[in-house]
Design a protein around this motif. Structure first.
Motif, PDB file in Angstrom:
ATOM      1  N   ALA A  31      56.658  68.087  40.881  1.00 49.97           N
ATOM      2  CA  ALA A  31      56.255  66.974  41.745  1.00 49.97           C
ATOM      3  C   ALA A  31      57.415  66.025  42.024  1.00 49.97           C
ATOM      4  O   ALA A  31      57.468  65.396  43.085  1.00 49.97           O
ATOM      5  N   HIS A  88      52.131  58.898  47.803  1.00 53.44           N
ATOM      6  CA  HIS A  88      51.243  59.745  47.000  1.00 53.44           C
ATOM      7  C   HIS A  88      50.422  60.739  47.835  1.00 53.44           C
ATOM      8  O   HIS A  88      50.335  61.924  47.455  1.00 53.44           O
ATOM      9  N   ARG A  92      50.860  64.795  47.444  1.00 54.05           N
ATOM     10  CA  ARG A  92      49.695  65.624  47.096  1.00 54.05           C
ATOM     11  C   ARG A  92      49.510  66.753  48.105  1.00 54.05           C
ATOM     12  O   ARG A  92      49.278  67.907  47.729  1.00 54.05           O
ATOM     13  N   SER A 115      54.329  67.151  36.690  1.00 53.20           N
ATOM     14  CA  SER A 115      54.305  65.863  37.382  1.00 53.20           C
ATOM     15  C   SER A 115      54.246  64.704  36.393  1.00 53.20           C
ATOM     16  O   SER A 115      53.356  64.664  35.546  1.00 53.20           O
ATOM     17  N   LEU A 118      50.825  62.888  36.956  1.00 49.97           N
ATOM     18  CA  LEU A 118      49.642  63.751  37.007  1.00 49.97           C
ATOM     19  C   LEU A 118      48.365  62.966  36.709  1.00 49.97           C
ATOM     20  O   LEU A 118      47.343  63.140  37.381  1.00 49.97           O
ATOM     21  N   GLN A 123      46.363  63.835  41.223  1.00 44.54           N
ATOM     22  CA  GLN A 123      46.943  65.171  41.069  1.00 44.54           C
ATOM     23  C   GLN A 123      46.262  65.963  39.955  1.00 44.54           C
ATOM     24  O   GLN A 123      46.244  67.200  39.997  1.00 44.54           O
TER      25      GLN A 123
END
Length: 209
Positions: A31, A88, A92, A115, A118, A123
């Motif tokens: 990520a 974000h 995603r 990530s 997370l 996520q």
């Protein structure tokens, strides 16, 4: 596909853990790398960031000055909120795309989404299983200051902005203590790899059952 979410605080060693899974031919979607991609030159998000913070936020080659931006957002929560609301959803969406693209081209039974955010974002809804890489705060600070040449106070601010350690641990399906060496990690990753292979096969059989 069975997706394992891998997370941990700054300086916990997520990258080292990710590399050990990659050595087992497991696709790892990072990520952090996705977050860099969505602010590359030519991406709409970079234009919006430059409009808000001025061209001084850009390096001479047109790339984002990530260190300067990090300083701004960790000193001003309102600016951090604005940046998160911008980035974000983009991150995603691109993670979802990468997960979809990895499935037809991967012989692996499962994939990993690594990530740092997370659990702070939605996520975690993209994964079947959560693995937390854990070290104490003193190790986080020493590793991060050595790696990024950051000052201690800035690292402490980043830690404070992340989900509390106890809460992160409470959300873990599996916990990796990474306070030791890479050689200490290897047998732990081998055990988890075999566990995830088994879980992924079980899920596939239930889907086809």
């Amino acid at each position: 596909m069975f997706v394992v979410g891998l997370t941990g605080g700054i300086g916990s060693g997520k990258s080292a853990v990710s590399r050990l899974f990659e050595q087992r031919n497991i696709t790892v979607i990072d990520a952090d790398q996705v977050a860099r991609e969505v602010v590359e030159p030519g991406e709409p998000a970079l234009s919006k960031i430059a409009q808000r913070f001025g061209d001084g936020i850009l390096l001479a080659d047109g790339n984002l000055d990530r260190k300067a931006l990090r300083k701004i957002v960790f000193e001003t929560p309102r600016q951090r909120d604005w940046l998160e609301q911008l980035l974000h959803p983009l991150i995603r969406d691109r993670i979802l795309l990468k997960l979809e693209q990895s499935q037809p081209h991967s012989n692996a039974e499962y994939a990993i989404l690594a990530s740092p955010l997370l659990l702070e974002t939605d996520q975690h809804l993209l994964v079947n299983h959560i693995v937390v890489v854990d070290v104490d705060e003193a190790i986080q600070i020493s590793r991060t200051t050595a790696r990024d040449m950051s000052d201690t106070e800035q690292v402490k601010a980043i830690i404070a902005a992340q989900i509390p350690r106890a809460e992160r641990i409470a959300k873990a399906d599996d916990l990796i203590d990474n306070s030791g060496t890479i050689d200490d990690l290897k047998p732990l990753i081998e055990q988890l790899h075999n566990k995830f292979l088994h879980q992924a096969r079980q899920e596939r059989e239930s889907d086809h059952g």
